[in-house]
Every structure is written in structure tokens, then in C-alpha cells.
Design an enzyme around this catalytic site. Structure first.
Site, PDB file in Angstrom:
ATOM      1  N   SER A 132       0.899  -1.277   0.406  1.00 34.22           N
ATOM      2  CA  SER A 132       0.416   0.063  -0.079  1.00 34.22           C
ATOM      3  C   SER A 132       0.946   1.225  -0.326  1.00 34.22           C
ATOM      4  O   SER A 132       2.105   1.327   0.301  1.00 34.22           O
ATOM      5  CB  SER A 132      -0.979   0.012   1.041  1.00 34.22           C
ATOM      6  OG  SER A 132      -1.824   1.330   1.259  1.00 34.22           O
ATOM      7  N   TYR A 134      -2.479  -0.200  10.545  1.00 35.73           N
ATOM      8  CA  TYR A 134      -2.372  -0.352   9.346  1.00 35.73           C
ATOM      9  C   TYR A 134      -0.918  -0.091   8.222  1.00 35.73           C
ATOM     10  O   TYR A 134      -1.033  -1.149   7.428  1.00 35.73           O
ATOM     11  CB  TYR A 134      -3.745   0.464   8.262  1.00 35.73           C
ATOM     12  CG  TYR A 134      -4.433  -0.108   6.882  1.00 35.73           C
ATOM     13  CD1 TYR A 134      -4.290  -1.190   6.640  1.00 35.73           C
ATOM     14  CD2 TYR A 134      -3.728   0.878   6.072  1.00 35.73           C
ATOM     15  CE1 TYR A 134      -4.322  -1.660   5.016  1.00 35.73           C
ATOM     16  CE2 TYR A 134      -3.628   0.453   4.905  1.00 35.73           C
ATOM     17  CZ  TYR A 134      -3.744  -0.776   3.748  1.00 35.73           C
ATOM     18  OH  TYR A 134      -4.563  -0.629   2.935  1.00 35.73           O
TER      19      TYR A 134
END
Length: 245
Positions: free
Chosen positions: A143, A156
Site C-alpha cells: 500500500s 494499517y
């Protein structure tokens, strides 16, 4: 299809929606046989139907990446059926964002289980086969969160930093025949944000996702990495909306 590649056997995890589904459709369109794995079997069956209708080759398998022995069993079954596994696209991931002071410990644990341990389970499952053949390709879906830590993204981003580091470690340790790629998507249309239960994080995500790019944009990056000749290893690709800063 790029003449360098030939038909490959590809396993895509987290393939029931979003980037995983788009990647499966892209790679099938490129002429590869795609094994799609996830927990939502009905979604996978629909995906296989779409791929088949478009002239591609796909099959569905039940796969929960948090189950190490189950992941290994799926990989072993693919190798037993097809004689090899050429590519693992480790795409499964969850993103229940929240500030640390929200104390959502169970959601933190869920992210670590899926985003970190799920990746490690995939590596543990495929690496013996890749090593035995002296060939194979691991594609990790990290990501943009592996490169920045917005508010609500501490855990995250931490899992995606870990995914980046684990994948880079595998690249360094692997012999030349094993290729390793990290794809880092920016804001992309997917169901990831649906897992956000924290009201503040959910509200912030609405504005953040205003300029999302389609999952097919990320699938194209995976296709690019996979189609390169054996001596070329695309190590990392960052793909984000032109408007994202």
C-alpha cells in the site's frame, strides 16, 4: 500476450472483490490460468464465470490466508493438479482504520493476522515449490501506507511496512530464479474501506477516497511485473491517483 511469458499458473488471494478480482481478470485475459482464492466462495464462482465468459481460464478455491495449514494445502493442491505454481499474488488484506487512542485491539490483531501473517503463510506455502524449481514469482500487495502514515493509519501502515520489509527480505534471500515484486496502490476503488468501523476514520475516508482510481489500474501494474522476461525483476511499483498528494 507478451511473448516472453507463456501461460503461467497463478494463485491470487483475496480475489473475491476489488484489486484481487481485477488482477485475476487481467491475468486471465493475458492468457494465464488463474486460481482465485478467498473466503466468499459465491463471489469467486461469479468471478470464474466472468473469466470463462471472456474466454479465460480460472478456477476457485476456498482460502483463508490466516490458516497456515489451509494455505499450504491449497498451494500443494494447485501444484499437484497443474505440475507447478508460477506466481502467487498475495493480495488478501483488511483496513479497519482508527486512531490508536480508540483502542480497537481486536481490529489491530485482525490486520496483523491477515496483512502480515497471511503474507507469511503464503510465502511459507510457495517457497518450497519455488526453491525446488528454481523459479517462481511472489507479488505482494502492499500500500501507499507502506510509505506514509496518515492519522488513523498507524496500525494499517505498520502492517504494510511489514509487508514491504518481508517482501524485500525475500528478494534479498532468494536465488536469481525467484522474482519478488511489491505493488503499492494509492487510493483505489475497493471494499477495503467497508471494514472501517471507527466513525471518525470512516468520515475521513469519504473525502480521502474522492479521487480513487479503478482496481484495473493496479491489476495492470501486476500484469506488467508478471509479463517481464525471467531475467527482469520488477521490485516495487507505486500506483496512485494523479490527484493524490
Amino acid at each position: 500476450m507478451n511473448g516472453h511469458t507463456g501461460r503461467k499458473i497463478v494463485l491470487v488471494t483475496g480475489a473475491s472483490s476489488g484489486i484481487g478480482a481485477a488482477t485475476a481478470e487481467r491475468l486471465a485475459a493475458d492468457g494465464h490460468h488463474v486460481v482465485v482464492g478467498a473466503r466468499r466462495r459465491e463471489r469467486l464462482d461469479e468471478l470464474v464465470g466472468r473469466v470463462s465468459a471472456a474466454g479465460g481460464s480460472a478456477q476457485a478455491v476456498d482460502l483463508d490466508v490466516t490458516d497456515s495449514s489451509g494455505h499450504r494445502a491449497v498451494v500443494d493442491a494447485v501444484v499437484a493438479e497443474h505440475g507447478r505454481l508460477d506466481v502467487l499474488v498475495a493480495n488478501a488484506g483488511v483496513m479497519p482504520l482508527s486512531r490508536l487512542d480508540a483502542g480497537r485491539v481486536e481490529e489491530w490483531r485482525w490486520m496483523v493476522d491477515v496483512n502480515v501473517l497471511g503474507l507469511l503463510h503464503g510465502i511459507a506455502a510457495v517457497l518450497p515449490h519455488f526453491t525446488c524449481r528454481g523459479a517462481g514469482h511472489l507479488v505482494t500487495m502492499a500500500s501507499i501506507g507502506a510509505h506514509e502514515v496518515p492519522a488513523t493509519s498507524a496500525v494499517y501502515s505498520g502492517t504494510k511496512f511489514a509487508a514491504w520489509a518481508i517482501t524485500e527480505g525475500l528478494r534479498v534471500e532468494s536465488p536469481a530464479g525467484i522474482r519478488v515484486t511489491t505493488i503499492c496502490p494509492g487510493v483505489t476503488t475497493s471494499e477495503l474501506a467497508d471494514s472501517i468501523t471507527d466513525p471518525l476514520a470512516r468520515e475521513a475516508m469519504v473525502a480521502y477516497r474522492a479521487n480513487a482510481i479503478p482496481a484495473s489500474s493496479i491489476a495492470a501494474a501486476v500484469g506488467f511485473a508478471v509479463e517481464q522476461p525471467a531475467e527482469v525483476d520488477v521490485n516495487e511499483v507505486i500506483v496512485r491517483p494523479a490527484a493524490q498528494r
